[in-house]
Design a protein around this motif. Structure first.
Motif, PDB file in Angstrom:
ATOM      1  N   ARG A   1     -61.781  30.884 -22.157  1.00 27.70           N
ATOM      2  CA  ARG A   1     -62.777  29.985 -21.550  1.00 27.70           C
ATOM      3  C   ARG A   1     -62.474  29.884 -20.056  1.00 27.70           C
ATOM      4  N   GLY A   2     -63.170  30.677 -19.300  1.00 31.04           N
ATOM      5  CA  GLY A   2     -62.865  30.767 -17.877  1.00 31.04           C
ATOM      6  C   GLY A   2     -63.900  30.146 -16.977  1.00 31.04           C
ATOM      7  N   HIS A   3     -64.816  29.330 -17.524  1.00 26.07           N
ATOM      8  CA  HIS A   3     -65.855  28.767 -16.663  1.00 26.07           C
ATOM      9  C   HIS A   3     -66.235  27.367 -17.111  1.00 26.07           C
ATOM     10  N   ASP A   4     -66.798  26.619 -16.184  1.00 19.44           N
ATOM     11  CA  ASP A   4     -67.394  25.316 -16.437  1.00 19.44           C
ATOM     12  C   ASP A   4     -68.872  25.393 -16.069  1.00 19.44           C
ATOM     13  N   TYR A   5     -69.574  24.280 -16.323  1.00 19.49           N
ATOM     14  CA  TYR A   5     -71.005  24.185 -16.017  1.00 19.49           C
ATOM     15  C   TYR A   5     -71.238  23.117 -14.950  1.00 19.49           C
ATOM     16  N   ILE A   6     -72.205  23.361 -14.099  1.00 19.56           N
ATOM     17  CA  ILE A   6     -72.614  22.371 -13.114  1.00 19.56           C
ATOM     18  C   ILE A   6     -74.127  22.212 -13.235  1.00 19.56           C
ATOM     19  N   HIS A   7     -74.554  21.168 -13.939  1.00 23.50           N
ATOM     20  CA  HIS A   7     -75.982  20.899 -14.083  1.00 23.50           C
ATOM     21  C   HIS A   7     -76.489  20.218 -12.812  1.00 23.50           C
ATOM     22  N   VAL A   8     -77.691  20.569 -12.411  1.00 21.14           N
ATOM     23  CA  VAL A   8     -78.234  20.090 -11.141  1.00 21.14           C
ATOM     24  C   VAL A   8     -79.615  19.474 -11.351  1.00 21.14           C
ATOM     25  N   TRP A   9     -79.787  18.261 -10.836  1.00 15.11           N
ATOM     26  CA  TRP A   9     -81.093  17.594 -10.836  1.00 15.11           C
ATOM     27  C   TRP A   9     -81.425  17.123  -9.429  1.00 15.11           C
ATOM     28  N   GLY A  10     -82.689  17.044  -9.138  1.00 17.15           N
ATOM     29  CA  GLY A  10     -83.144  16.452  -7.892  1.00 17.15           C
ATOM     30  C   GLY A  10     -83.796  15.114  -8.173  1.00 17.15           C
TER      31      GLY A  10
END
Length: 459
Positions: A184-193
């Protein structure tokens, strides 16, 4: 079709969040407020003011100036409520890296680690965060896959699915050969405006094939092939560039006039090219303004590497890389160097250093607002760092005055000394103290003389 989450405690969580938004709105429109609906910066709160407050080190209630760099020590729920009085609709970027709900988070660990508890914890905070954003503001929510799907649906409900801007991938590791299934080499970055229709493109510094050169003492991005003789493939060794002297014949008078206008403005320059005595049309752009669209996968390894030069190596377990947060901040403030950036899960203070680094790139004046609880950090390394910082601070406190500065003079407040607290914890520094120490040390590198104000959050 929009899927709406439901969980035990949802109604109470949303009711709390909406009540706090309403209370913050009422206070921002109350006594001492300006015509724009926010309390005058720097104003002292009256005895009749109620609800969440921000206080100086001496306990005096205080409303910060909108342009101050801030470190707020306390729970982020009342902190966000208090910020509505001054920062409502003013924040361009919010970056948060909340507890990953693994059971190992230092802060807010008393809220449980099941999905329902995590959602109830996050919902009111996101409701308040939305109110603090500018109309063109964005929120970056950084987390792993434990809560990713739940967080995405929660964000859609609070911000509106139409205001979802996508998900970025943070590649954070390469190793992990002992992983039970896959690395598991990644994370998530959810983006909202706040309002996706008003959010501009996500930008990053432009890289090759353009080159950086010093021209008249200034770093410029130089592109030598902005004008082509034609489209399609070129034979090896043939010249694809259209020389200035050939523009009229190949492209016509209109194109020549367009190029001449850009030469006059300084966007283009002419550079001798080849053996025929002709000149290539070259586009030059100040390096700090040269941009391209951000790619959705961001590789940034080793947040610990950022702490080593500050003498803070080994103090925090999983600090986020400065380069990652800097890229996120810069992506939405590339042409907005006076923007306000908020992080209400400040932890080690990576966001403050990232803001300084972004300012260093383009001589900007972005400001940061960090919120961090005074949670004890049980680490011998942490204790040694703060002890050294307090010794240095004592020698310089007369210089600092009331406002915290990057020369270690900010208040070292925030240590957990509650009568109900564990006495053993009192021997250790708090995370907020270490956050302040990192800000001071990072400023010595990126922004000598930087000032920040440390305030206590009081409910």
């Amino acid at each position: 079709m929009t899927t709406v989450l439901d969980w035990p405690g949802k109604h109470a969580a949303f009711t709390l969040g909406r009540r706090l938004v309403s209370e913050g709105t009422s206070r921002s429109l109350g006594e001492g407020s300006s015509a724009e609906g926010t309390r005058r910066p720097g104003a002292r709160l009256g005895a009749g003011d109620r609800g969440a407050q921000l206080r100086d080190g001496d306990g005096t209630p205080r409303t910060p100036d909108l342009r101050e760099n801030l470190l707020l020590v306390g729970d982020n729920l009342p902190a966000l409520t208090a910020l509505l009085a001054t920062h409502r609709g003013q924040v361009k970027v919010i970056y948060i890296d909340p507890p990953y709900n693994t059971g190992n988070a230092h802060t807010y660990k008393d809220h449980g680690h099941d999905h329902a508890s995590w959602l109830s914890f996050m919902a009111p905070r996101l409701l308040l965060a939305r109110e603090l954003l500018r109309e063109d503001g964005v929120l970056f929510l950084h987390l792993d896959d434990v809560e990713s799907a739940w967080a995405q649906l929660l964000g859609h409900e609070i911000f509106g699915e139409d205001n979802a801007l996508g998900t970025l991938i943070h590649q954070r590791a390469k190793g992990g050969g002992n992983a039970p299934s896959f690395v598991r080499g990644h994370d998530y970055i959810h983006v909202w405006g706040r309002d996706a229709s008003r959010v501009g493109p996500f930008l990053t510094e432009k890289k090759s094939p353009a080159k950086l050169e010093m021209i008249d003492g200034r770093r410029m991005l130089v592109e030598t092939d902005v004008l082509r003789a034609g489209f399609g493939r070129y034979a090896r060794g043939s010249e694809r560039r259209l020389m200035y002297e050939d523009i009229l014949e190949v492209k016509g008078a209109k194109k020549l006039a367009e190029v001449d206008a850009k030469l006059a403005s300084g966007e283009y320059i002419l550079r001798p090219w080849g053996k025929a005595g002709k000149h290539a049309v070259v586009r030059v752009t100040p390096a700090e303004k040269a941009s391209s669209k951000m790619y959705s996968i961001i590789k940034a390894l080793g947040g610990q590497n950022d702490l080593e030069p500050l003498g803070l190596g080994g103090v925090f377990s999983y600090p986020k890389p400065v380069e990652l947060v800097k890229a996120l901040v810069a992506s939405q403030t590339f042409f907005d160097p006076e923007a306000i950036v908020l992080d209400f899960f400040a932890g080690s203070g990576t966001t403050a250093q990232a803001v300084m680094a972004a300012n260093e790139r383009d001589s900007g004046s972005r400001s940061f607002v960090l919120v961090q609880t005074p949670e004890p950090l049980r680490s011998k390394n942490a204790r040694a760092v703060v002890a050294a910082g307090e010794a240095a601070s004592a020698a310089e406190v007369a210089y600092a005055g009331e406002t915290g500065t990057a020369s270690r003079a900010a208040s070292a407040g925030g240590r957990a000394t509650s009568d109900s607290g564990d006495k053993a914890d009192r021997a250790f520094p708090t995370i907020s103290e270490l956050t302040a120490e990192r800000i001071r040390r990072a400023a010595e590198i990126h922004s000598p003389g930087l000032q920040f104000t440390q305030l206590e959050v009081v409910e």
